[in-house]
Write a protein that holds these residues in place. Sequence first.
Motif, mmCIF file in Angstrom:
data_model
loop_
_atom_site.group_PDB
_atom_site.id
_atom_site.type_symbol
_atom_site.label_atom_id
_atom_site.label_comp_id
_atom_site.label_asym_id
_atom_site.label_seq_id
_atom_site.Cartn_x
_atom_site.Cartn_y
_atom_site.Cartn_z
ATOM 1 N N PRO A 56 0.820 -1.223 0.093
ATOM 2 C CA PRO A 56 0.035 -0.155 0.006
ATOM 3 C C PRO A 56 0.922 1.298 0.014
ATOM 4 O O PRO A 56 0.398 2.264 -0.532
ATOM 5 C CB PRO A 56 -0.763 -0.210 1.342
ATOM 6 C CG PRO A 56 -0.328 -1.380 1.979
ATOM 7 C CD PRO A 56 0.713 -2.077 1.022
ATOM 8 N N VAL A 57 2.093 1.357 0.523
ATOM 9 C CA VAL A 57 2.756 2.227 0.719
ATOM 10 C C VAL A 57 3.399 2.712 -1.015
ATOM 11 O O VAL A 57 3.238 3.766 -1.218
ATOM 12 C CB VAL A 57 4.031 2.233 1.624
ATOM 13 C CG1 VAL A 57 5.034 3.256 1.246
ATOM 14 C CG2 VAL A 57 3.704 1.962 2.863
ATOM 15 N N ILE A 91 1.871 1.734 -3.617
ATOM 16 C CA ILE A 91 0.682 2.409 -4.120
ATOM 17 C C ILE A 91 0.322 3.759 -3.921
ATOM 18 O O ILE A 91 -0.016 4.573 -4.836
ATOM 19 C CB ILE A 91 -0.770 1.383 -3.802
ATOM 20 C CG1 ILE A 91 -0.511 0.066 -4.538
ATOM 21 C CG2 ILE A 91 -2.001 2.106 -4.484
ATOM 22 C CD1 ILE A 91 -1.514 -0.837 -4.071
ATOM 23 N N SER A 92 0.536 4.201 -2.657
ATOM 24 C CA SER A 92 0.186 5.672 -2.264
ATOM 25 C C SER A 92 1.187 6.652 -3.149
ATOM 26 O O SER A 92 0.895 7.909 -2.893
ATOM 27 C CB SER A 92 0.248 5.463 -0.886
ATOM 28 O OG SER A 92 1.459 5.587 -0.311
ATOM 29 N N ASP A 151 3.572 8.289 -5.889
ATOM 30 C CA ASP A 151 2.963 8.680 -7.242
ATOM 31 C C ASP A 151 3.840 8.185 -8.403
ATOM 32 O O ASP A 151 3.453 7.786 -9.480
ATOM 33 C CB ASP A 151 2.817 10.061 -7.469
ATOM 34 C CG ASP A 151 1.924 10.724 -6.935
ATOM 35 O OD1 ASP A 151 0.938 10.363 -6.291
ATOM 36 O OD2 ASP A 151 2.003 12.134 -6.631
ATOM 37 N N THR A 194 0.126 1.165 -9.871
ATOM 38 C CA THR A 194 -0.735 0.078 -8.998
ATOM 39 C C THR A 194 -0.205 -1.460 -9.320
ATOM 40 O O THR A 194 -0.061 -2.108 -8.490
ATOM 41 C CB THR A 194 -1.960 0.294 -8.991
ATOM 42 O OG1 THR A 194 -2.508 1.760 -8.771
ATOM 43 C CG2 THR A 194 -2.892 -0.583 -8.108
#
Length: 124
Positions: free
Chosen positions: A30-31, A33-34, A36, A40
């Motif tokens: 998730p890091v 993905i967050s 830029d 994903t």
Amino acid sequence: MSDDRTRSPRRGMCAAVLCLEAITLGLSTPVMISIDKVSTGTALSVGLGLTVACLLLAGMLRKEWGYLLGWAVQVAAVALGFLVPLMFFLGALFGLLWGTAYFLGRKIEREKAAAYAAFDAESA
């Protein structure tokens, strides 16, 4: 031969490191993905791929090649720092834990084998 003689401390310690590392790598997804700069798809394939690799590898440590793949996972975890800079630190930390478990486990195995050999020679 008793179960204690065949149980590998190296395998147990290295499997524990891989399981804990799987949690860390899974949480890095998730890091990734967050931020830029990582797509994903890349984040999911790299993060979850390494997570699954760690969990599968923890069960494959009966063979010596499993340990070689474990070293490769450690390199990959450090290289993940190019996507998430904190992973340079965490990857190095898990690499240190892996190396300690590997080399200390081998030492314990050698000493345990020598102790059992001495006991068997004394009892005979």
